[in-house]
Design an enzyme around this catalytic site. Structure first.
Site, PDB file in Angstrom:
ATOM      1  N   GLU A 180       0.585  -1.679   0.279  1.00  0.00           N
ATOM      2  CA  GLU A 180      -0.257  -0.110   0.191  1.00  0.00           C
ATOM      3  C   GLU A 180       0.429   1.063  -0.091  1.00  0.00           C
ATOM      4  OE1 GLU A 180      -2.888   3.364   1.627  1.00  0.00           O
ATOM      5  OE2 GLU A 180      -0.432   2.671   1.784  1.00  0.00           O
ATOM      6  N   HIS A 189       3.494   9.391   9.249  1.00  0.00           N
ATOM      7  CA  HIS A 189       4.840   8.911   8.900  1.00  0.00           C
ATOM      8  C   HIS A 189       5.709   9.852   9.381  1.00  0.00           C
ATOM      9  CE1 HIS A 189       2.795   7.090   4.338  1.00  0.00           C
ATOM     10  NE2 HIS A 189       2.461   7.072   5.052  1.00  0.00           N
ATOM     11  N   ASP A 196      -7.603   2.268   6.876  1.00  0.00           N
ATOM     12  CA  ASP A 196      -6.590   2.825   7.258  1.00  0.00           C
ATOM     13  C   ASP A 196      -5.901   3.908   8.390  1.00  0.00           C
ATOM     14  OD1 ASP A 196      -3.679   3.872   6.998  1.00  0.00           O
ATOM     15  OD2 ASP A 196      -4.434   2.961   4.620  1.00  0.00           O
TER      16      ASP A 196
END
Length: 346
Positions: free
Chosen positions: A218, A319, A239
């Protein structure tokens, strides 16, 4: 669903290195977890895992997906100094890994630790230590081995193309937070595994045959765009919900995505998810993620004729140094539990 058990499972999953392209170990862990529940699984050629729960209606299928691959890096160059230059895997910035401990896995399976640093780290030597750009040219890996040159590094077995994973630094706090790298999207993987366990324990027969795809590409854009059965009508990606200025998503509710960089998600499915949340006292937020794509949007781009949606726990500092709260995990799990037992929108 036991939220504490889910969080412990998340902690286990984030501790298994799995940058995109090197996910065999974590897929094997998930596969063994499902085998203990006597759930039918298969691997696709890309290395992802598909679990299937038969339903009353075998003509119309559902698919839920979460991805087990993570951000990471790969050795681009072995420098004459014996340090390593990196190439990034996934969409993140070099500043988010500055000072991070890491692990290099050689092609023979040997694992060697190191630290990701600016070349100009020492303020006693470099005037521009704070101002120098955090980029591929300036950042490097300092190995925890006695090496002085590229030849000595290669003698360890390290070569260009070896995968580099980041220390997750997972912590579970007494106040209900879990903070770690790679909550995107191993938090959702754990939620789906616990959902399957709950459905098995309660002997619930689902209204439709339902597939659970644990995708493994992904972060590089194509994890969930294949192995979707022709019978699949609804496809729901689970997600992370993205947080930041102007965002509604928080760490305490389930985030229901209205639109991301790929465009709007299916309107009727989105309204149905909202109604399920309202009917079952599930705390939720509707949101738009401006720089985001999911396995559901990848499936749409691949040409699949499906109803697509996206939900997930709210994750702070995506992230980078991520964090969520047990209440977000719980609300996401509740919505999924009611969703898989509901009627389709078409």
């Amino acid at each position: 669903m036991n939220t504490k058990e889910t969080i412990q499972l998340i902690a286990k999953l984030v501790s298994i290195p799995s940058p995109s392209g090197n996910t065999y170990e974590v897929i094997s862990y998930v596969e063994n977890y499902l085998k203990e529940l006597n759930v039918e699984t298969m691997r696709n050629r890309k290395g992802g895992l598909i679990a299937t729960l038969p339903g009353k209606d075998t003509n119309k299928h559902r698919m839920l997906t979460a991805h087990v691959d993570t951000l990471g890096a790969i050795v681009k160059e072995i420098k004459p100094s014996g340090r390593l230059k990196l190439d990034l895997i996934g969409g993140f910035k070099y500043n988010s890994i500055e000072g991070e401990y890491c692990e290099i896995e050689t092609s023979s399976g040997k694992k060697i630790t190191g630290t990701i640093l600016m070349h100009q780290t020492s303020v006693h030597v470099y005037k521009d230590a704070g101002k120098a750009e955090r980029n591929q040219e300036n950042m490097e890996v300092r190995l925890d081995e006695v090496v002085h040159n590229a030849e000595e590094v290669r003698a360890l077995g390290i070569e260009v193309g070896d995968f580099v994973s980041f220390d997750p630094r997972v912590q579970i706090t007494s106040s209900g937070y879990i903070k770690s790298r790679h909550l995107d999207d191993k938090a959702s993987v754990a939620i789906l595994l616990q959902l399957i366990q709950q459905l098995r324990a309660e002997k619930i027969e689902l209204p439709y045959t339902t597939h659970f795809l644990i995708s493994n590409n992904e972060e590089i854009g194509y994890g969930g765009n294949s192995n979707i059965t022709p019978e699949t009508v609804e496809y729901l990606a689970v997600d992370m919900g993205a947080m930041g200025d102007g965002q509604a998503t928080d760490e305490y509710t389930v985030s229901i995505c209205v639109k991301d960089a790929s465009g709007p998600y299916h309107y009727e499915l989105r309204k149905k998810l909202v109604q399920l949340a309202k009917d079952n006292d599930i705390r939720y937020k509707l949101d738009i993620y401006p720089f985001y794509g999911s396995d559901a949007s990848a499936a749409i781009r691949a040409g699949h004729d499906i109803v697509h949606g996206l939900i997930g726990p709210g994750i702070d500092s995506s992230h980078a140094f991520e964090r969520t709260h047990e209440s977000s995990i719980e609300n996401t799990a509740k919505l999924l539990y009611h969703y898989v037992q509901s009627k389709m929108v078409l």
